[in-house]
Design an enzyme around this catalytic site. Structure first.
Site, PDB file in Angstrom:
ATOM      1  N   ILE A  72       0.712  -1.080  -0.033  1.00 41.67           N
ATOM      2  CA  ILE A  72       0.170  -0.053  -0.025  1.00 41.67           C
ATOM      3  C   ILE A  72       0.827   1.400   0.016  1.00 41.67           C
ATOM      4  O   ILE A  72       0.539   2.197  -0.813  1.00 41.67           O
ATOM      5  CB  ILE A  72      -0.999  -0.061   1.332  1.00 41.67           C
ATOM      6  N   ASN A 128       4.891   2.158  14.333  1.00 40.77           N
ATOM      7  CA  ASN A 128       5.093   1.086  13.197  1.00 40.77           C
ATOM      8  C   ASN A 128       6.790   1.336  12.676  1.00 40.77           C
ATOM      9  O   ASN A 128       7.263   2.344  11.991  1.00 40.77           O
ATOM     10  CB  ASN A 128       4.346   1.745  12.100  1.00 40.77           C
ATOM     11  N   CYS A 131       9.598   0.477   8.571  1.00 38.41           N
ATOM     12  CA  CYS A 131       9.827   1.424   7.483  1.00 38.41           C
ATOM     13  C   CYS A 131      11.183   1.678   7.218  1.00 38.41           C
ATOM     14  O   CYS A 131      11.963   1.520   8.170  1.00 38.41           O
ATOM     15  CB  CYS A 131       8.677   2.525   7.462  1.00 38.41           C
ATOM     16  N   GLY A 244      -2.853 -13.179  11.385  1.00 36.32           N
ATOM     17  CA  GLY A 244      -3.314 -14.213  10.960  1.00 36.32           C
ATOM     18  C   GLY A 244      -4.666 -14.657  11.577  1.00 36.32           C
ATOM     19  O   GLY A 244      -5.187 -15.624  11.536  1.00 36.32           O
ATOM     20  N   THR A 266      -6.196  -8.716   8.059  1.00 39.05           N
ATOM     21  CA  THR A 266      -6.678  -9.214   7.034  1.00 39.05           C
ATOM     22  C   THR A 266      -7.962  -9.864   7.247  1.00 39.05           C
ATOM     23  O   THR A 266      -8.919  -9.656   6.312  1.00 39.05           O
ATOM     24  CB  THR A 266      -5.464 -10.170   6.361  1.00 39.05           C
TER      25      THR A 266
HETATM   26  C1  LIG Z   1      -3.798  -3.760   3.512  1.00 40.15           C
HETATM   27  C2  LIG Z   1      -2.816  -3.880   4.726  1.00 40.15           C
HETATM   28  C3  LIG Z   1      -2.377  -2.323   5.319  1.00 40.15           C
HETATM   29  C4  LIG Z   1      -1.369  -2.228   6.380  1.00 40.15           C
HETATM   30  N1  LIG Z   1      -1.066  -1.084   6.868  1.00 40.15           N
HETATM   31  C5  LIG Z   1      -0.307  -1.022   8.106  1.00 40.15           C
HETATM   32  C6  LIG Z   1      -0.304   0.316   8.591  1.00 40.15           C
HETATM   33  O1  LIG Z   1      -0.305   1.471   8.077  1.00 40.15           O
HETATM   34  N2  LIG Z   1       0.769   0.357   9.691  1.00 40.15           N
HETATM   35  C7  LIG Z   1       1.204  -0.957  10.375  1.00 40.15           C
HETATM   36  O2  LIG Z   1       1.925  -0.854  11.358  1.00 40.15           O
HETATM   37  N3  LIG Z   1       0.898  -2.086   9.785  1.00 40.15           N
HETATM   38  C8  LIG Z   1       0.029  -2.176   8.496  1.00 40.15           C
HETATM   39  N4  LIG Z   1      -0.557  -3.582   8.147  1.00 40.15           N
HETATM   40  C9  LIG Z   1       0.052  -4.723   9.040  1.00 40.15           C
HETATM   41  C10 LIG Z   1      -1.159  -5.114   9.968  1.00 40.15           C
HETATM   42  O3  LIG Z   1      -1.396  -4.158  10.903  1.00 40.15           O
HETATM   43  C11 LIG Z   1      -0.659  -6.565  10.602  1.00 40.15           C
HETATM   44  O4  LIG Z   1       0.426  -6.179  11.319  1.00 40.15           O
HETATM   45  C12 LIG Z   1      -0.419  -7.612   9.666  1.00 40.15           C
HETATM   46  O5  LIG Z   1      -1.268  -7.490   8.356  1.00 40.15           O
HETATM   47  C13 LIG Z   1      -0.618  -9.155  10.005  1.00 40.15           C
HETATM   48  O6  LIG Z   1      -1.936  -9.095  10.687  1.00 40.15           O
HETATM   49  P1  LIG Z   1      -3.074  -9.880  10.102  1.00 40.15           P
HETATM   50  O7  LIG Z   1      -2.669 -11.167   9.180  1.00 40.15           O
HETATM   51  O8  LIG Z   1      -4.210 -10.056  10.920  1.00 40.15           O
HETATM   52  O9  LIG Z   1      -3.388  -9.023   8.552  1.00 40.15           O
HETATM   53  C14 LIG Z   1      -1.102  -3.592   7.265  1.00 40.15           C
HETATM   54  C15 LIG Z   1      -1.825  -4.777   6.564  1.00 40.15           C
HETATM   55  C16 LIG Z   1      -2.456  -4.810   5.559  1.00 40.15           C
HETATM   56  C17 LIG Z   1      -2.933  -6.108   4.902  1.00 40.15           C
END
Ligand SMILES: Cc1cc2nc3c(=O)[nH]c(=O)nc-3n(C[C@H](O)[C@H](O)[C@H](O)COP(=O)(O)O)c2cc1C
Ligand SMILES: Cc1cc2nc3c(=O)[nH]c(=O)nc-3n(C[C@H](O)[C@H](O)[C@H](O)COP(=O)(O)OP(=O)(O)OC[C@H]3O[C@@H](n4cnc5c(N)ncnc54)[C@H](O)[C@@H]3O)c2cc1C
Ligand code: FES
Lengths: 310, 277
Positions: A72, A128, A131, A244, A266
């Site tokens: 993104i 975060n 980066c 997950g 997600t």
């Molecule tokens: C579309 C998308 C955008 C994300 N944007 C951020 C973000 O801006 N800042 C951040 O710290 N993590 C971001 N993440 C990471 C999520 O916060 C999370 O750590 C990661 O997706 C694992 O969790 P999940 O498997 O439940 O998605 C993003 C993840 C996804 C899929």
């Protein structure tokens, strides 16, 4: 008897242990009834940057077995417009508001946190760290020293609770966890996405506009669980588990491995009712097992096997 | 993200039911038609809206964006045409009547212009024809006039042909009869000479939408496009559905700021296969 869902993450008191993961939920001033952010343990914003940025070119998302890749690129209105236009909308919400901050240098981090500290409705910040660090040309979260520098800068600028969100793309997660604990992080958030890529056979090119991206969804749950488990043994600060989680059972696994709270990312894209269902499912499980509170489950893995009948 | 008009948060998730499902046209064709009963979403849908659909458990993980050809409030049913391409649409194709279809919607910004006395041209190709029918019905109901310019590989894939024809003149061009040199917008170009057009909406083909836009520029009417994008969530959470802005000024999100955009705002090119040739 109703089980107690409330949990503490350091100085933060949550009415239940479930919150959205940064970048996977947005409060637009209103919510569909079936989502209802008021029922969340906390609300976490999409990461905000110091200056406005547009994000990555398309394609930004791709599907993978049991998950997805995203590149993104953190589109952001910048901290000033965020404070003026976005944050005030969150005043309407009941749960604590955790603002996710993405800083490209400790100085940027300092100035953003100074601004956030002046706000009435910011209850914590999540850093975060996954980066690029512009001063060093590497990813902050991949170096214990750079991560500690960033958290130290944040600590110097605010008394708000600081949650350090770490990347799984490292050799030794515990080393990073110890480094940020030492300089004053109040909690850890584990994990951000796992680096990955997809290739389009038709164009013979990387599918994502940014070429590589971050893997999320059920595919990364085992990685996240093992990192929570490992860090629980290595640090004393509380852990927020993420990666997950799609069902109450997934969430319980993270609590047992040592997380005091969890984030859901997600899974919301597949089923926007996920958080509500997970909260209800945890409550049901506690009642079934005759437990009084979520806290009793936290870190159980480390205590040894639950023998049948005990 | 600060939008000009509020983000649509009036959607719901409905556990609908598959009523009919099957392949359209040639037996081994790659176009399916599914009818889903989801009265709550159907009642709220307006032209321009779309839904996120998941008719399967397990893989693929994400739902698919779909723009129904029609919404029937009386029966609570929506009719969707889908091109069987990847795992999501293959999963829809395997679905049987009686099975659950999770529908999130209605999503996106509806088209809410006042169409009274307006003459609107609609240009669509393939499954991109479908979102134009609810719009055509709306325009006529509001006292406007529509002309449809429809293109497809074969006649079987000119979806909703008779329903368009009941609303106004229809021009059709199909590859297997007419070749793929002439464009259906050639007919629009000829008719623009003797007939005032107030707006054109394009969907399903970059080439046709660009041709429609060029006619709009030369005859002085605005043009609009229904955009597609791979979507993560469909509701504004993931920021995964960018439309490239034409002035190089960043992106807008297709799911919450679209899917309909004025063509002057956005790039009319395939994000995968590059800029217009
Ligand atoms: C579309 C998308 C955008 C994300 N944007 C951020 C973000 O801006 N800042 C951040 O710290 N993590 C971001 N993440 C990471 C999520 O916060 C999370 O750590 C990661 O997706 C694992 O969790 P999940 O498997 O439940 O998605 C993003 C993840 C996804 C899929
Ligand atoms: C608002 C909206 C309405 C839609 N309405 C319909 C509809 O009515 N009927 C219909 O059939 N489809 C519709 N789509 C497209 C649909 O959502 C799916 O993307 C499409 O059906 C393919 O899904 P799949 O599971 O078959 O294949 P996938 O595996 O998702 O994709 C198939 C192939 O296309 C490629 N691809 C994926 N995303 C993109 C992209 N953004 N640009 C170019 N290539 C890409 C993939 O890499 C893959 O090779 C709509 C999309 C949007 C945004
Ligand atoms: S698809 Fe998620 S923001 Fe548009």
């Amino acid at each position: 008897m109703k089980a107690e869902l409330a949990t503490d993450v350091g100085p933060l008191r949550l009415k239940n242990p479930v919150m959205p993961a940064s970048g996977t939920y947005d409060w637009f001033g209103r919510d569909p009834e079936q989502v209802s952010a008021d029922s969340f343990g906390a609300v976490v914003t999409k990461s905000v940057t110091l200056r406005p940025q547009a994000g990555n070119p398309p394609i930004r998302v791709a599907e993978t077995p049991s998950g997805m890749l995203n590149a993104i690129g953190i589109p952001s209105v910048g901290i000033e417009e965020f404070l003026e236009e976005v944050l005030p909308q969150y005043h309407a919400l009941d749960p604590p508001v955790i603002v996710s901050v993405q800083a490209y240098s400790p100085r940027e981090c300092e100035s953003m946190l100074a601004r956030l500290s002046e706000q009435p409705r910011v209850d914590a910040v999540e850093l975060n760290l996954s980066c690029p660090n512009l001063a060093h040309g590497t990813i902050t979260a991949q170096s214990a020293r750079l991560s500690a520098e960033m958290v130290a800068a944040a600590r110097g600028a605010t008394r708000l609770p600081i949650v350090a969100k770490l990347s799984p793309n490292v050799t030794d997660i515990a080393e990073i966890a110890r480094a940020v604990e030492e300089v004053g992080a109040d909690a850890l958030c584990l994990i951000n996405t796992v680096k990955g890529m997809a290739v389009d056979v038709e164009t013979r090119q990387a599918l994502l506009g940014n070429r590589s991206g971050g893997l999320s969804g059920p595919a990364i749950k085992p990685i996240a669980l093992s990192m929570v488990w490992e860090c629980y043994q290595e640090v004393d600060i509380p852990i927020v588990g993420v990666g997950g989680i799609a069902t109450a059972e997934d969430a319980l696994q993270f609590l047992l491995a040592g997380a005091r709270a969890v984030q859901v990312g997600t899974a919301t894209f597949r089923e926007p009712r996920s958080l509500a269902r997970i909260i209800a499912g945890i409550e049901e499980h506690l009642a079934q097992d005759g437990l009084h509170s979520v806290g009793e489950l936290v870190g159980w893995c480390h205590k040894g096997r639950l023998t049948v009948g005990s | 993200m600060v939008a000009e008009t509020p983000v649509n948060t009036d959607w719901k998730i409905e556990d609908g039911v598959v009523v009919e499902n099957g392949v359209v046209g040639p037996e081994n064709g790659d176009i399916g038609r599914v009818v889903i009963e989801a009265p709550g979403v159907v009642a709220a849908a307006r032209p321009g809206h779309f839904v996120m659909l998941r008719t399967w458990e397990g893989e693929p993980f994400l739902p698919r964006a779909m723009a129904p050809l029609s919404y029937d409030v009386a029966s609570g049913r929506m009719e969707i045409f889908y091109r069987i391409k990847g795992p999501g649409t293959r999963a829809i194709a395997r679905t049987h009547p009686g099975e659950i279809a999770r529908v999130t919607g209605p999503l996106g910004r509806p088209v809410v212009e006042d169409f009274e006395g307006r003459r609107v041209a609609l240009v669509g190709r393939g499954v991109g024809i479908t979102p134009l029918l609810p719009l055509a019905e709306h325009i006529v109901a509001k006292g406007g006039e529509v002309r449809a310019y429809l293109s497809a590989r074969t006649r079987d894939y000119v979806f909703g042909h008779d329903r368009f024809a009941a609303l106004g003149p229809v021009r059709v061009r199909v590859d297997d009869e007419d070749g793929d040199e002439a464009l259906v917008t050639d007919a629009l170009a000829r008719e623009c000479e003797g007939y005032r057009v107030d707006a054109v909406y394009g969907c399903g083909s970059w080439r046709l939408t660009r041709a429609a836009e060029a006619l709009g520029v030369s005859h002085g009417f605005p043009s609009y496009v229904f955009l597609e994008s791979k979507m993560g969530c469909g509701v504004g959470y993931c920021k995964g559905c960018p439309a490239r802005l034409r002035n190089g000024d960043g992106y807008k999100l297709v799911c919450v700021e679209g899917p309909v955009f004025p063509t002057r705002e956005v790039e009319l090119s395939d994000p995968v296969h590059g800029p217009p040739e």
